[in-house]
Design a protein around this motif. Structure first.
Motif, mmCIF file in Angstrom:
data_model
loop_
_atom_site.group_PDB
_atom_site.id
_atom_site.type_symbol
_atom_site.label_atom_id
_atom_site.label_comp_id
_atom_site.label_asym_id
_atom_site.label_seq_id
_atom_site.Cartn_x
_atom_site.Cartn_y
_atom_site.Cartn_z
ATOM 1 N N GLY A 95 33.349 -24.266 -10.024
ATOM 2 C CA GLY A 95 34.893 -23.621 -9.895
ATOM 3 C C GLY A 95 34.359 -21.150 -9.743
ATOM 4 O O GLY A 95 35.122 -20.965 -9.688
ATOM 5 N N GLY A 96 33.156 -21.277 -9.905
ATOM 6 C CA GLY A 96 32.689 -19.910 -9.856
ATOM 7 C C GLY A 96 31.788 -19.578 -8.551
ATOM 8 O O GLY A 96 31.549 -20.199 -7.237
ATOM 9 N N ALA A 97 30.671 -19.403 -9.236
ATOM 10 C CA ALA A 97 29.528 -19.090 -7.592
ATOM 11 C C ALA A 97 28.899 -20.434 -7.852
ATOM 12 O O ALA A 97 28.277 -20.148 -6.889
ATOM 13 N N GLU A 98 28.291 -20.436 -8.842
ATOM 14 C CA GLU A 98 27.680 -22.291 -8.495
ATOM 15 C C GLU A 98 26.200 -22.269 -8.613
ATOM 16 O O GLU A 98 26.100 -23.026 -7.765
ATOM 17 N N THR A 99 25.555 -21.127 -8.655
ATOM 18 C CA THR A 99 24.509 -21.367 -8.715
ATOM 19 C C THR A 99 23.427 -21.721 -9.673
ATOM 20 O O THR A 99 22.464 -22.172 -8.911
ATOM 21 N N ALA A 190 25.895 -8.777 -3.554
ATOM 22 C CA ALA A 190 26.323 -8.310 -1.923
ATOM 23 C C ALA A 190 26.549 -9.083 -1.149
ATOM 24 O O ALA A 190 25.389 -9.495 -0.255
ATOM 25 N N VAL A 191 27.826 -9.787 -1.740
ATOM 26 C CA VAL A 191 28.345 -11.111 -0.717
ATOM 27 C C VAL A 191 29.870 -10.573 -0.351
ATOM 28 O O VAL A 191 30.634 -10.371 -0.854
ATOM 29 N N GLU A 192 29.462 -11.229 1.092
ATOM 30 C CA GLU A 192 31.412 -11.245 2.007
ATOM 31 C C GLU A 192 32.026 -12.593 1.430
ATOM 32 O O GLU A 192 31.315 -13.409 1.904
ATOM 33 N N GLU A 193 32.892 -12.544 1.032
ATOM 34 C CA GLU A 193 33.920 -13.402 0.714
ATOM 35 C C GLU A 193 34.885 -13.497 1.782
ATOM 36 O O GLU A 193 35.737 -12.710 1.941
ATOM 37 N N ARG A 194 34.756 -15.573 2.333
ATOM 38 C CA ARG A 194 36.101 -15.785 3.249
ATOM 39 C C ARG A 194 36.250 -16.898 2.983
ATOM 40 O O ARG A 194 35.513 -17.897 2.496
ATOM 41 N N PRO A 195 37.301 -17.353 3.633
ATOM 42 C CA PRO A 195 38.326 -18.998 3.262
ATOM 43 C C PRO A 195 36.802 -20.077 4.006
ATOM 44 O O PRO A 195 35.978 -19.239 4.995
ATOM 45 N N TYR A 196 36.602 -20.769 3.125
ATOM 46 C CA TYR A 196 35.620 -21.840 3.181
ATOM 47 C C TYR A 196 36.601 -22.738 5.196
ATOM 48 O O TYR A 196 37.360 -23.059 4.962
ATOM 49 N N ARG A 197 34.960 -22.407 5.706
ATOM 50 C CA ARG A 197 34.787 -23.402 7.069
ATOM 51 C C ARG A 197 34.093 -24.390 7.160
ATOM 52 O O ARG A 197 32.454 -24.169 6.385
ATOM 53 N N ARG A 199 31.638 -26.522 8.342
ATOM 54 C CA ARG A 199 30.543 -26.568 9.535
ATOM 55 C C ARG A 199 29.942 -28.332 10.196
ATOM 56 O O ARG A 199 30.012 -29.619 8.995
#
Lengths: 261, 410
Positions: A95-99, A190-197, A199
């Protein structure tokens, strides 16, 4: 043996509700068979890990940190004070960055070795040693004997967690860590976030620029070795058996005969 | 008005067929007019080009589009010549790929990582593969340089290997380093990231020269960032390199004297033993080799003995599970288990669509069935039209002979 379990604030992948990550519930079960265990959480709220009490943890230490702070220095400080023989963590957050980098950073800070993806743990014959069974995928394992203290991450193939018990959840204690921990700001990626798509998955074996019919054939497995298959009609059973064994050995799933005669 | 004026009479006279009987003028309109325009189709020649050779009846392959006119040109001779090896003499920068090399070979995932490195390197950069031990096929997978890491491929010392990789990377100063997001590769990438104090972009599912994309927060959002130093690539996310082979030239790396400490080994690990999966108890979905019985198998004792001797995991079709002859957890198919096996041996299974769904992920299929027209026979790489009840004892007999145990001959 003293075991510390790193607990994180998880989110349910579907509902988004606060939940204990499955791997950490499995870690509690692994620790329950080994000895005295204690949970450790670094974050703004203690209520998010209260579910771990119902999963079998009796005692959780909570290091209060602001939302944006890096949990690694606080966890390392608490673990150095606890001095456990084994530190268990999930292999990834949920549920977080999951790194999945926190256990490695903690192990690096403490100078402990790290064994990833364990599915079983047992005390070794010598005092201070541990047998850790590591998952290698497809049911294969690697049994590592190691001298503690050690950090280990838990693989999903570990035994399932205990059932949630309400009485245990009521009896369990969450205790704040005494002594102020200086919050270190976490590095902001430095990441840009957007809804998951979603692929499209790559279709294996489909030639580039191929037609839809060829892609369908590749997807259903008809274009692979199956399309150029051998067909034997009404062979002698012994002849057929020889063919099958030779084919299995060519693929590599059957070992060569030990004593060819 | 620069278009040349057509002379229809002269054109017609040019294509006039010399008359044989003089009854009426005949023209050959199949040749292309020199004035340009759309080529004229010859339906009869197209149809003849689609004809499939066969003695019994006329058959046409309608999926094939025959050339519209003129004789078929021979293939140019260059097509058959060996592909030239691409070389990058002085790359502007390096992109390093660190494959897993499980079993000493490049896996499909490793090739995808090399394909991703090739995308990031573009035309000016070079791809270097950092591999442990010897291996082959790096050039065709897209590697310009090969860095051989002096390390024991069988020993389990991930921290020591990460230290050696970090020292090599510090000497090499590449622009990007890519790892596969597998159990081993992901572990190594995180160790290297912590050791080098560099952020890691994990589990990248989308990749272009300008950005990497990974899922986060339980796949509710995705994060995009410019490619940094370290990244791991998810499986099945990037296509393998498909271009002409590259040279994979050996690149010697001088490790700094200050990095000599990287030759340390982890003293705490006392032993590491690999325990192979027990085929009898491994879950069906994880099994490597599955042997399954269907309605064509009545002697299940022989089947169980055969499965044990082959060291396969037992499976069954829905019919046998419904009849109570095999346990429910062995059922293969849409309502049972979907397999991810390398090989599937189907004994007496005709291959209902629901069953074939469970087998779709298997790389190799071997089928034994009495029905020549069964779907499983069509799907199989080795198909044997014979009674499975006869094949099973023959297999047991042959395996018993190979083991040098005549007592096992049944």
């Amino acid at each position: 043996m003293k075991i510390a379990i790193l607990l994180s604030a998880g989110r349910h992948p579907v509902s988004g509700a606060a939940v204990l990550p499955r791997l950490e519930a499995q870690a509690i079960r692994l620790a329950a068979g080994l000895g005295q265990h204690i949970g450790l959480h670094a974050g703004p709220e203690a209520a998010v890990v209260a579910e771990a009490l119902g999963q079998g943890l009796a005692h959780i230490q909570h290091a209060a940190l602001p939302e944006e702070a890096d949990p690694v220095p606080a966890l390392a400080t608490c673990l150095a004070a606890l001095a456990p023989d084994l530190v268990l963590a999930g292999r990834r957050g949920q549920g977080g960055a999951e790194t999945g980098i926190v256990p490695y950073a903690v192990a690096d800070r403490l100078g402990y070795p790290l064994i990833p993806d364990i599915i079983a743990a047992a005390p070794g014959e010598e005092a201070g040693t541990l047998h850790l069974d590591q998952s290698l995928g497809r049911g294969a394992r690697r049994r590592v004997t190691i001298r503690g203290p050690v950090v280990a991450t838990v693989h999903p193939d570990a035994p399932a967690s205990f059932a949630y018990a309400y009485g245990q959840a009521r009896r369990g204690v969450i205790e704040p860590v005494v002594g102020a921990l200086a919050p270190h700001p976490a590095p902001v990626p430095a990441v840009e976030e957007r809804p998951y798509r979603r692929r499209p998955k790559l279709v294996k074996g489909a030639p580039a620029g191929s037609s839809a019919a060829e892609r369908l054939k590749a997807a259903t497995g008809e274009a692979g070795p199956a399309s150029s298959g051998r067909l034997l009609v009404r062979p002698d059973p012994d002849e057929a058996a020889r063919e099958i064994l030779a084919h299995l050995r060519r693929i590599g799933v059957l070992a060569a005969p030990r004593d060819p005669r | 008005m620069t278009r040349p004026r057509r002379d229809p009479r002269a054109e017609r006279a040019a294509i006039r067929v010399p008359d044989r009987d003089g009854a009426r003028p005949r023209y050959d309109r199949s040749a292309r007019r020199p004035g340009g325009g759309r080529p004229r189709r010859d339906p009869r020649a197209e149809r003849a080009g689609q004809r499939v050779a066969g003695p019994l009846r006329l058959r046409y392959d309608l999926g094939q589009v025959a050339p519209a006119e003129g004789p078929v040109r021979a293939e140019p001779a260059q097509r058959t010549a060996a592909p030239t090896i691409l070389t990058v003499e002085a790359p502007d920068f390096l992109v390093v790929a660190v494959p897993d090399m499980a079993g000493g070979r490049l896996s499909a995932h490793d090739r995808q990582v090399l394909g991703a490195a090739r995308i990031l390197a573009g035309r000016e950069g070079g791809v270097a593969v950092l591999a442990v031990g010897a291996g082959a096929g790096y050039g065709s997978a897209g590697a310009d340089r090969l860095i051989s890491l002096d390390d024991d491929p069988d020993a389990y010392d991930p921290a020591g290997r990460a230290a050696r990789i970090a020292a090599t990377l510090a000497a090499l100063k590449p622009r990007h380093v890519l790892f596969p997001e597998t159990l081993d590769g992901g572990d190594l990438a995180r160790r290297v990231a912590v050791r080098m104090r560099e952020p890691l972009f994990g589990n990248a599912e989308g990749l272009s020269p300008t950005g990497l994309i990974r899922p986060a927060r339980g796949r509710s959002i995705e994060q995009r960032a410019a490619p940094g130093l370290l990244a791991t690539i998810a499986p099945e996310a990037v296509a393998e390199y498909a271009g002409p082979p590259r040279e994979a030239r050996l690149l010697p790396v001088e490790i700094d004297a200050s990095m000599r400490g990287a030759q340390e080994i982890t003293q705490e690990i006392l032993s590491a033993i690999r325990i192979p999966a027990d085929p009898a108890t491994v879950p069906l979905g994880l099994a490597e080799f599955v042997a399954a019985a269907g309605n064509g198998v009545t002697d299940l004792d022989t089947f169980r003995r055969l499965v044990a001797v082959l060291r396969a995991t037992p499976g069954a079709s829905r019919v046998l599970c419904d009849a109570g002859l095999m346990p429910r957890q062995t059922q293969v198919g849409a309502s049972g288990t979907v397999l991810a096996a390398t090989c599937y041996l189907a004994l007496g299974i005709s291959g209902a669509p629901q069953h074939l769904q469970g087998v779709a992920g298997c790389e190799h299929v071997v089928a034994v069935n009495t029905d020549l027209h069964a779907a499983m026979i069509e799907r199989a790489g080795l198909a044997i039209v014979q009674d499975a009840q006869l094949i099973m004892p023959a297999l047991l007999r042959l395996l018993g002979q190979e083991a040098g145990d005549p007592g096992d001959a049944a």
